[in-house]
Design a protein around this motif. Sequence first.
Motif, PDB file in Angstrom:
ATOM      1  N   ASN A 152      44.260  28.652  27.645  1.00  0.00           N
ATOM      2  CA  ASN A 152      43.319  29.564  28.078  1.00  0.00           C
ATOM      3  C   ASN A 152      42.097  28.233  27.785  1.00  0.00           C
ATOM      4  OD1 ASN A 152      44.107  31.593  28.817  1.00  0.00           O
ATOM      5  ND2 ASN A 152      44.621  32.696  26.810  1.00  0.00           N
ATOM      6  N   MET A 153      41.863  27.050  26.864  1.00  0.00           N
ATOM      7  CA  MET A 153      41.142  26.496  26.744  1.00  0.00           C
ATOM      8  C   MET A 153      41.156  25.165  27.392  1.00  0.00           C
ATOM      9  SD  MET A 153      38.808  26.601  24.286  1.00  0.00           S
ATOM     10  CE  MET A 153      38.669  28.159  22.849  1.00  0.00           C
ATOM     11  N   LEU A 154      41.786  25.249  28.694  1.00  0.00           N
ATOM     12  CA  LEU A 154      42.281  23.938  29.427  1.00  0.00           C
ATOM     13  C   LEU A 154      40.864  23.701  29.842  1.00  0.00           C
ATOM     14  CD1 LEU A 154      45.100  24.104  30.762  1.00  0.00           C
ATOM     15  CD2 LEU A 154      44.955  22.429  28.446  1.00  0.00           C
ATOM     16  N   TRP A 155      40.406  24.778  30.812  1.00  0.00           N
ATOM     17  CA  TRP A 155      38.626  24.941  31.159  1.00  0.00           C
ATOM     18  C   TRP A 155      37.634  24.299  31.128  1.00  0.00           C
ATOM     19  CZ3 TRP A 155      34.412  26.541  29.465  1.00  0.00           C
ATOM     20  CH2 TRP A 155      35.197  27.612  28.395  1.00  0.00           C
ATOM     21  N   THR A 156      37.897  23.933  29.239  1.00  0.00           N
ATOM     22  CA  THR A 156      36.562  23.160  28.944  1.00  0.00           C
ATOM     23  C   THR A 156      36.726  21.767  28.768  1.00  0.00           C
ATOM     24  OG1 THR A 156      37.984  22.901  26.469  1.00  0.00           O
ATOM     25  CG2 THR A 156      36.421  25.308  26.226  1.00  0.00           C
ATOM     26  N   ILE A 157      37.703  21.317  28.675  1.00  0.00           N
ATOM     27  CA  ILE A 157      37.876  20.098  29.702  1.00  0.00           C
ATOM     28  C   ILE A 157      37.078  19.534  30.765  1.00  0.00           C
ATOM     29  CG2 ILE A 157      39.621  17.994  30.082  1.00  0.00           C
ATOM     30  CD1 ILE A 157      38.976  19.157  26.988  1.00  0.00           C
ATOM     31  N   LEU A 158      37.581  20.561  31.646  1.00  0.00           N
ATOM     32  CA  LEU A 158      36.773  20.312  33.087  1.00  0.00           C
ATOM     33  C   LEU A 158      35.114  20.557  33.087  1.00  0.00           C
ATOM     34  CD1 LEU A 158      38.401  20.121  35.946  1.00  0.00           C
ATOM     35  CD2 LEU A 158      38.240  22.436  36.127  1.00  0.00           C
TER      36      LEU A 158
ATOM     37  N   ILE B 223      40.952  26.489  36.108  1.00  0.00           N
ATOM     38  CA  ILE B 223      39.822  26.726  36.970  1.00  0.00           C
ATOM     39  C   ILE B 223      39.128  27.903  37.119  1.00  0.00           C
ATOM     40  CG2 ILE B 223      40.961  25.138  39.067  1.00  0.00           C
ATOM     41  CD1 ILE B 223      42.108  27.280  40.653  1.00  0.00           C
ATOM     42  N   ILE B 224      39.942  28.981  36.188  1.00  0.00           N
ATOM     43  CA  ILE B 224      40.142  30.204  35.806  1.00  0.00           C
ATOM     44  C   ILE B 224      39.586  30.065  34.628  1.00  0.00           C
ATOM     45  CG2 ILE B 224      39.743  32.064  36.510  1.00  0.00           C
ATOM     46  CD1 ILE B 224      41.781  32.545  38.657  1.00  0.00           C
ATOM     47  N   PRO B 225      38.547  30.214  33.705  1.00  0.00           N
ATOM     48  CA  PRO B 225      38.013  30.281  32.277  1.00  0.00           C
ATOM     49  C   PRO B 225      38.398  31.566  31.709  1.00  0.00           C
ATOM     50  CG  PRO B 225      36.158  29.358  33.781  1.00  0.00           C
ATOM     51  CD  PRO B 225      37.409  29.848  35.043  1.00  0.00           C
ATOM     52  N   HIS B 226      39.157  31.690  30.827  1.00  0.00           N
ATOM     53  CA  HIS B 226      39.379  32.970  30.058  1.00  0.00           C
ATOM     54  C   HIS B 226      38.232  32.805  29.039  1.00  0.00           C
ATOM     55  CE1 HIS B 226      40.809  35.708  27.950  1.00  0.00           C
ATOM     56  NE2 HIS B 226      41.018  34.931  26.507  1.00  0.00           N
TER      57      HIS B 226
END
Length: 435
Positions: free
Chosen positions: A58-64, A191-194
Motif C-alpha cells: 500500500n506504499m508502493l504508489w509513493t515511489i511512482l 498505480i492505484i493509490p491506497h
Amino acid sequence: MTPPAETVETAATLANNDNNDKDSVLAKLGPGLITGAADDDPSGIATYSQAGAQFGFNMLWTILLTYPLMCGIQIVSARIGRVSGHGLASNIARHYPKWLLYFIVGSLLVANCINIGADLAAMGEASKLLLGGQAKWYAIVFGLISIVLQVFIPYQHYVRVLKWLTLALLAYVATVFVVRIPWGQVVLSTIIPHISMKAEYLTMIVAVFGTTISPYLFFWQASQEVEELRAKPEETALLKAPLQAIKSLRRINIDTFIGMGFSNMVAFFIMLTTAVTLHMHGQTEIQSSAQAAAALKPIAGEFAFLLFSLGIIGTGLLAIPVLAGSSAYAIAGSFKWKNSLEHTATQAREFYAVIAVSTVIGVILSLSNIDPIKALFWSAVINGVISVPVMVVMMLMAAKPAVMGQFVISRRLTILGWLATAMMGAAVVAMAFTV
C-alpha cells in the motif's frame, strides 16, 4: 528566458564537434548519480523497509509519485550551481536575510548529524550480523574511513570511488529475484493509490518523502556542479560562459533523470521485498535496517539476507560522505570559507573541520542508547519538514534573474518544482494535524 539564437547555434555546433568520450552517457553521470544513490542510505533503507513491513504493497504508489518530483527539484538545485558557479548556501547568503540562511543551514546540520549517527549505527549492526563482534567498533571504523577518504583523497579520485559504491544498491534489485512476487497485485497497488488518514500512515508518507526528497541532496548536488567546474578548467559558470549552456544543461538532465531513477527503483525494490516477505509473514514492526536484513534470513534465505546486509554497508559508505559534505558546503558557503574537495586540508581547514566534526558527532550518536529505528525514522521526518522552506527558497532563486541571469528555469520546470514543494508541504501539514 533562453540564450540568443546565435548562442544556441554556436553552442550546438561546439557540442556536436566535441567527439571525445566525454559525450558518452556514462561520462555524463556524476553529481546526479551519486546524489540519487546517496538518497538510499541506511536511513532510507530502514524507512522503506518499515513502510513495506507495516503497510505491505500500500506504499508502493509513493515511489511512482516521488520520481518526477525528485527529478524536478534536483535539476533545479543542479542548475543553480552550474549557472551561478556557487552552492546553495552561498546564493542564499548573497540574496536573502541572514536569519533565513542560519535557520536553513542550522536545521540541515542537526538533521545531517542525526542521520550520520543513525547510518553508522545501522552499518555497525549489519557488520555484526555478517562478521560477529561488537557493532560500536564497526561504526567507529566506518566513521574514520569516511573522514580519511574525504580529507586526503582529491576530488577527481574520490568521486570515482563514490561512483563505484553506487553499485552496492544493486543488491536490493537482486534480492527481489530470490523471493516470489505477486506481480499483478504489485502493479495494481502501485498505480492505484491506497490512501488512509490514520496518523501512522500519513507520518510514513512524510518519512518516505523526507528520505527521498531531502535537503542534504539539494546542497550536495548544487555544490558538486561547482566542484565539476573547478575540476575542469575549460568549463565555467554559465553566467560567464553561455556558449556552454546547451551541452551542460543536457548533461544535467541526463545525469539527474538516471540518478533519481536509480534511486527510486532501489527504494521500490526495498519496499517490495519487505512487503512480500516480512509483511506477508506477519512481521510488521522493524526496529532497524539490520533487523530487516536479519528477518529476511529465515523467510527469504541466506542469499537475500547477505545481499540486504552488504547493501546497508555499501550505501552507508556512500551516504555518510554526502551527508557530512553537504553540511560542510552549507556552513562554509554561509561564512564565505573555502569549500572544495579539490583543496587540501591545509587550504580549506574550516571546510574539512566541519566534515570531521559532523562525522565525529555522528559516531558519538551511534554509540549512544538512542533507539536506532526512532533515530532513522525521525531523521527522515525532520528532513521532510526542513525540505519545505529550502525548496521554497530554491524555487524563488531559480526564477530570479539576479541569480540565474538569462537561464531562469522554464515554465515546465517551474511547475514541477512548485508541485514537489506543495506535495511535501501538504504531507507535513497532514502529519501535523493527525499526530
